[in-house]
Design a protein around this motif. Structure first.
Motif, PDB file in Angstrom:
ATOM      1  N   VAL A   1       0.693  -1.168   0.119  1.00 18.21           N
ATOM      2  CA  VAL A   1      -0.198   0.084   0.030  1.00 18.21           C
ATOM      3  C   VAL A   1       0.819   1.225  -0.196  1.00 18.21           C
ATOM      4  CG1 VAL A   1      -1.883   1.245   0.971  1.00 18.21           C
ATOM      5  CG2 VAL A   1      -1.804  -1.248   1.400  1.00 18.21           C
ATOM      6  N   ARG A   2       0.543   2.099  -0.734  1.00 14.12           N
ATOM      7  CA  ARG A   2       1.061   3.422  -0.663  1.00 14.12           C
ATOM      8  C   ARG A   2       0.379   4.333   0.195  1.00 14.12           C
ATOM      9  NH1 ARG A   2       5.800   6.443  -0.452  1.00 14.12           N
ATOM     10  NH2 ARG A   2       5.759   8.331  -1.757  1.00 14.12           N
ATOM     11  N   TRP A   3       0.783   4.416   1.675  1.00 11.47           N
ATOM     12  CA  TRP A   3      -0.022   4.999   2.426  1.00 11.47           C
ATOM     13  C   TRP A   3       0.202   6.699   2.331  1.00 11.47           C
ATOM     14  CZ3 TRP A   3      -3.079   1.928   4.942  1.00 11.47           C
ATOM     15  CH2 TRP A   3      -2.761   0.530   5.014  1.00 11.47           C
TER      16      TRP A   3
ATOM     17  N   HIS B   1       1.045   9.984   3.410  1.00 11.42           N
ATOM     18  CA  HIS B   1       2.149  10.410   4.153  1.00 11.42           C
ATOM     19  C   HIS B   1       2.728  12.015   4.360  1.00 11.42           C
ATOM     20  CE1 HIS B   1       3.464   9.482  -0.208  1.00 11.42           C
ATOM     21  NE2 HIS B   1       4.172  10.785   0.031  1.00 11.42           N
TER      22      HIS B   1
ATOM     23  N   PHE C   1      -1.956   4.342  12.831  1.00  9.52           N
ATOM     24  CA  PHE C   1      -2.697   3.317  12.091  1.00  9.52           C
ATOM     25  C   PHE C   1      -3.687   2.771  13.029  1.00  9.52           C
ATOM     26  CE2 PHE C   1       0.946   3.681   9.559  1.00  9.52           C
ATOM     27  CZ  PHE C   1       0.308   3.467   8.204  1.00  9.52           C
TER      28      PHE C   1
ATOM     29  N   ARG D   1      -5.578   4.999   8.262  1.00  5.96           N
ATOM     30  CA  ARG D   1      -4.452   5.567   8.833  1.00  5.96           C
ATOM     31  C   ARG D   1      -4.826   7.214   8.715  1.00  5.96           C
ATOM     32  NH1 ARG D   1       1.670   7.047   6.402  1.00  5.96           N
ATOM     33  NH2 ARG D   1       2.490   7.305   8.457  1.00  5.96           N
TER      34      ARG D   1
ATOM     35  N   LEU E   1       4.732  -0.459   6.226  1.00  5.33           N
ATOM     36  CA  LEU E   1       4.369  -0.687   7.769  1.00  5.33           C
ATOM     37  C   LEU E   1       4.674  -1.887   8.228  1.00  5.33           C
ATOM     38  CD1 LEU E   1       2.543   0.341  10.178  1.00  5.33           C
ATOM     39  CD2 LEU E   1       0.659  -0.630   8.969  1.00  5.33           C
TER      40      LEU E   1
ATOM     41  N   ASP F   1      -4.818  14.906   0.876  1.00 10.30           N
ATOM     42  CA  ASP F   1      -5.281  13.610   1.249  1.00 10.30           C
ATOM     43  C   ASP F   1      -6.314  13.459   1.955  1.00 10.30           C
ATOM     44  OD1 ASP F   1      -2.701  12.662   0.240  1.00 10.30           O
ATOM     45  OD2 ASP F   1      -1.585  12.989   2.187  1.00 10.30           O
TER      46      ASP F   1
ATOM     47  N   GLN G   1      -6.972   7.621   5.516  1.00 14.12           N
ATOM     48  CA  GLN G   1      -7.038   6.573   4.478  1.00 14.12           C
ATOM     49  C   GLN G   1      -7.762   5.159   4.802  1.00 14.12           C
ATOM     50  OE1 GLN G   1      -2.990   5.878   3.161  1.00 14.12           O
ATOM     51  NE2 GLN G   1      -3.493   4.643   1.504  1.00 14.12           N
TER      52      GLN G   1
ATOM     53  N   HIS H   1      -7.839   1.547   3.818  1.00 17.02           N
ATOM     54  CA  HIS H   1      -7.639   0.257   2.954  1.00 17.02           C
ATOM     55  C   HIS H   1      -8.072  -0.989   3.368  1.00 17.02           C
ATOM     56  CE1 HIS H   1      -4.892  -2.529   0.644  1.00 17.02           C
ATOM     57  NE2 HIS H   1      -4.636  -3.226   1.857  1.00 17.02           N
TER      58      HIS H   1
END
Length: 284
Positions: free
Chosen positions: A13-15, A17, A54, A43, A249, A27, A31, A33
């Motif tokens: 996953v591209r969290w 950031h 998280f 997140r 993560l 953003d 987030q 997922h």
């Protein structure tokens, strides 16, 4: 749902950031997922709070559990209740049932893990268990038996195993989810600065986690933060709100063994010590 051996699904996953300008960050506040149809990783946006913790929402056949509530109390900046309500409604649309309660638990009671508790205070069919040691340990039975493995049954064969794991905080709890194979370690183990309040207790906790994980299929070790860069042993400064070079993560059981070896090498004297993916960081 039915109990089965967990399979490690991809977690590339591209969290979210952060961004160079928090003011112009675009953003989402949270987030979402969906790891699988019964498991969600959340997140918090770093522009809302630099800790960007998280959180984990797990669905069972009879109830759901939310582990931690983030770093911000105000729903206008951190709409956790609304996000969770939406996810629960979507899950119930796929899995209809009456009277589906929510349980809120914590990895420990630091402010960046409990700030959103108040958003659930008046939510129907919801139980919020405080993260402080007297409350949490009474709920799990650790006050009588600190070495016990407590169980939280979500129904349908999804039964969390819960361990008292002090060291970072005296009330820290680690959760093992046999459905996914996740070992949810809070701030005890994650890719960042492992702030250690009690060095001997932390050593005992790591020994226990190594032993525990050795007898269960662990897919991922998941903590609640990312603070490292992809450069081995190098972390982002405290209060950083833009981390474009974050590592994943997820850690592995092998990281628990590396931490145990480092503690053995360091001996009884607390000292700051960097590994490739994390830093042992005594607080005294």
């Amino acid at each position: 749902m039915a109990a089965r051996t967990p399979i490690a699904r991809p977690l590339d996953v591209r969290w979210i950031h952060g961004s160079p300008s928090a003011k112009h960050n675009t953003d989402p506040d949270i987030q979402v997922h969906e790891y699988d149809e019964h498991t969600v990783i959340l997140r918090q946006n770093k522009a809302v709070h630099y800790e960007a913790p998280f959180l984990f929402l797990l669905f069972g056949a009879e109830r759901a559990v939310l582990i931690d509530t983030g770093a911000t109390a105000e729903p206008e900046y951190f709409p956790l209740r609304a996000t969770v309500d939406g996810l629960v409604a979507r899950w119930l649309a796929r899995n209809p049932r009456e009277d589906y309660p929510l349980l809120v638990l914590h990895t420990h009671p630091h402010g960046d893990h409990i700030a959103g508790d108040g958003q659930f205070a008046d939510r129907p069919a919801t139980t919020v268990v405080g993260g402080d040691r007297p409350t949490a340990w009474a709920y799990f039975g650790f006050g009588r038996a600190p070495e016990a493995v407590a169980r939280v049954d979500l129904g349908g064969g999804r039964v969390l195993e819960c361990l008292a794991t002090p060291g970072h905080h005296e009330a820290a709890v680690t959760y093992y989810d046999p459905w996914t194979g996740f070992l949810l370690t809070g701030d005890t183990v994650y890719p960042g600065r492992l702030y250690i309040d009690d060095w001997p207790a932390f050593g005992r906790t790591v020994e226990r986690l190594v032993e525990f994980a050795g007898s269960r299929p662990v897919t991922y070790v998941l903590g609640c933060h990312i603070e490292m860069t992809r450069t081995p042993g190098v972390d982002y400064p405290v209060r950083t709100t833009y981390q474009p070079d974050e590592p994943p993560l997820q850690l592995t059981v092998d990281h628990l063994h590396r931490i145990r070896a480092a503690l053995a090498e360091l001996g009884e004297g607390p000292r700051r010590h960097a590994l490739d993916d994390l830093i042992l960081w005594p607080t005294d």
